[in-house]
Design a protein around this motif. Structure first.
Motif, mmCIF file in Angstrom:
data_model
loop_
_atom_site.group_PDB
_atom_site.id
_atom_site.type_symbol
_atom_site.label_atom_id
_atom_site.label_comp_id
_atom_site.label_asym_id
_atom_site.label_seq_id
_atom_site.Cartn_x
_atom_site.Cartn_y
_atom_site.Cartn_z
ATOM 1 N N GLN A 117 0.805 -1.215 0.000
ATOM 2 C CA GLN A 117 0.000 0.000 0.000
ATOM 3 C C GLN A 117 0.842 1.271 0.000
ATOM 4 O OE1 GLN A 117 -3.018 0.380 -0.711
ATOM 5 N NE2 GLN A 117 -3.410 2.473 -0.122
ATOM 6 N N GLY A 147 -4.628 -5.816 -8.918
ATOM 7 C CA GLY A 147 -5.332 -4.914 -8.016
ATOM 8 C C GLY A 147 -6.053 -5.598 -6.871
ATOM 9 N N ASP A 148 -6.162 -4.839 -5.795
ATOM 10 C CA ASP A 148 -6.957 -5.243 -4.649
ATOM 11 C C ASP A 148 -7.728 -4.011 -4.181
ATOM 12 O OD1 ASP A 148 -5.083 -3.669 -3.305
ATOM 13 O OD2 ASP A 148 -4.134 -5.342 -2.279
ATOM 14 N N GLN A 149 -8.451 -4.162 -3.098
ATOM 15 C CA GLN A 149 -9.282 -3.053 -2.624
ATOM 16 C C GLN A 149 -8.448 -1.824 -2.279
ATOM 17 O OE1 GLN A 149 -12.053 -4.026 0.487
ATOM 18 N NE2 GLN A 149 -12.471 -1.894 0.947
ATOM 19 N N GLU A 150 -7.324 -2.012 -1.598
ATOM 20 C CA GLU A 150 -6.484 -0.871 -1.220
ATOM 21 C C GLU A 150 -5.940 -0.140 -2.449
ATOM 22 O OE1 GLU A 150 -3.578 -2.628 1.415
ATOM 23 O OE2 GLU A 150 -4.694 -1.941 3.163
ATOM 24 N N ALA A 152 -7.321 -0.087 -5.428
ATOM 25 C CA ALA A 152 -8.463 0.596 -6.045
ATOM 26 C C ALA A 152 -8.798 1.880 -5.289
ATOM 27 C CB ALA A 152 -9.669 -0.337 -6.090
ATOM 28 N N GLU A 153 -8.732 1.860 -3.969
ATOM 29 C CA GLU A 153 -9.006 3.059 -3.179
ATOM 30 C C GLU A 153 -7.980 4.156 -3.471
ATOM 31 O OE1 GLU A 153 -9.264 1.798 0.904
ATOM 32 O OE2 GLU A 153 -11.195 0.813 0.565
ATOM 33 N N THR A 154 -6.740 3.777 -3.646
ATOM 34 C CA THR A 154 -5.712 4.757 -4.008
ATOM 35 C C THR A 154 -6.039 5.381 -5.355
ATOM 36 O OG1 THR A 154 -4.001 3.616 -2.726
ATOM 37 C CG2 THR A 154 -3.248 5.076 -4.488
ATOM 38 N N GLU A 164 -9.824 6.667 -11.659
ATOM 39 C CA GLU A 164 -11.028 6.518 -10.845
ATOM 40 C C GLU A 164 -12.012 5.576 -11.534
ATOM 41 O OE1 GLU A 164 -14.770 9.136 -9.147
ATOM 42 O OE2 GLU A 164 -12.922 10.180 -9.654
ATOM 43 N N ALA A 167 -10.854 2.026 -11.288
ATOM 44 C CA ALA A 167 -11.019 1.488 -9.936
ATOM 45 C C ALA A 167 -12.472 1.087 -9.678
ATOM 46 C CB ALA A 167 -10.569 2.523 -8.905
ATOM 47 N N ARG A 168 -13.380 1.853 -10.210
ATOM 48 C CA ARG A 168 -14.803 1.527 -10.029
ATOM 49 C C ARG A 168 -15.134 0.227 -10.712
ATOM 50 N NH1 ARG A 168 -17.176 5.406 -7.397
ATOM 51 N NH2 ARG A 168 -16.425 7.515 -7.539
#
Length: 168
Positions: A117, A147-150, A152-154, A164, A167-168
């Motif tokens: 991260q 990719g993972d959730q973290e 994607a949040e970045t 963005e 990531a969505r």
């Protein structure tokens, strides 16, 4: 330990060598204020043993500038291309980062691919600060592949519409 709990970083640094281990332990603390205080105190401590753990933490976007400052207090000079790039990031030296774009982009793309991260954030935010759109497709591909959730949040929070959307 008591002085660290009080965040009396100047007093801790004045203790000298006995403060090295407790301060080094603070580098893994979740509290950013604790980490930053410990980094600054390690720089002020003057103990060369701090160079290794501080340079290992360089790919942290939130702490990079304070890490570079602390390392310079210890007489550190970048010993590799990666350290040089992280040094330039900490100093917000976009001209050198762009001059050495091939090395910069390779290191930062590798950092995004690492899935760590702090490295992902550092790399994505650095790319966005440099404003180099040619890496966007590579960043999207890395998100798709690793990719993972973290991550994607970045991407969601980096301020770039294309990342963005990916990531969505």
């Amino acid at each position: 330990t008591y002085l660290i709990a009080l965040q009396s970083w100047d007093k801790v640094a004045k203790m000298g060598a006995p403060a090295f281990e407790p301060l080094s332990a603070c580098l893994s603390d979740q509290n950013m204020d604790i980490k930053q205080g410990a980094i600054e105190a390690l720089g002020d401590l003057g103990d060369k043993r701090a160079i290794a753990p501080l340079s290992d933490a360089l790919p942290d976007w939130n702490l990079n500038a304070v890490l570079v400052s602390a390392l310079e207090h210890l007489g550190w000079k970048p010993a590799s291309d990666a350290e040089q790039i992280y040094d330039w990031i900490g100093k917000q030296d976009s001209s050198h980062l762009k001059e050495q774009w091939e090395k910069t982009s390779k290191l930062l793309l590798d950092d995004v691919s690492s899935g760590e991260q702090r490295k992902v954030q550092n790399a994505v935010y650095c790319f966005m600060a440099l404003g180099e759109p040619k890496v966007l497709d590579d960043l999207v591909q890395i998100l798709d592949d690793h990719g993972d959730q973290e991550m994607a949040e970045t991407y969601l929070n980096c301020g770039n519409d294309k990342l963005e959307q990916a990531a969505r």
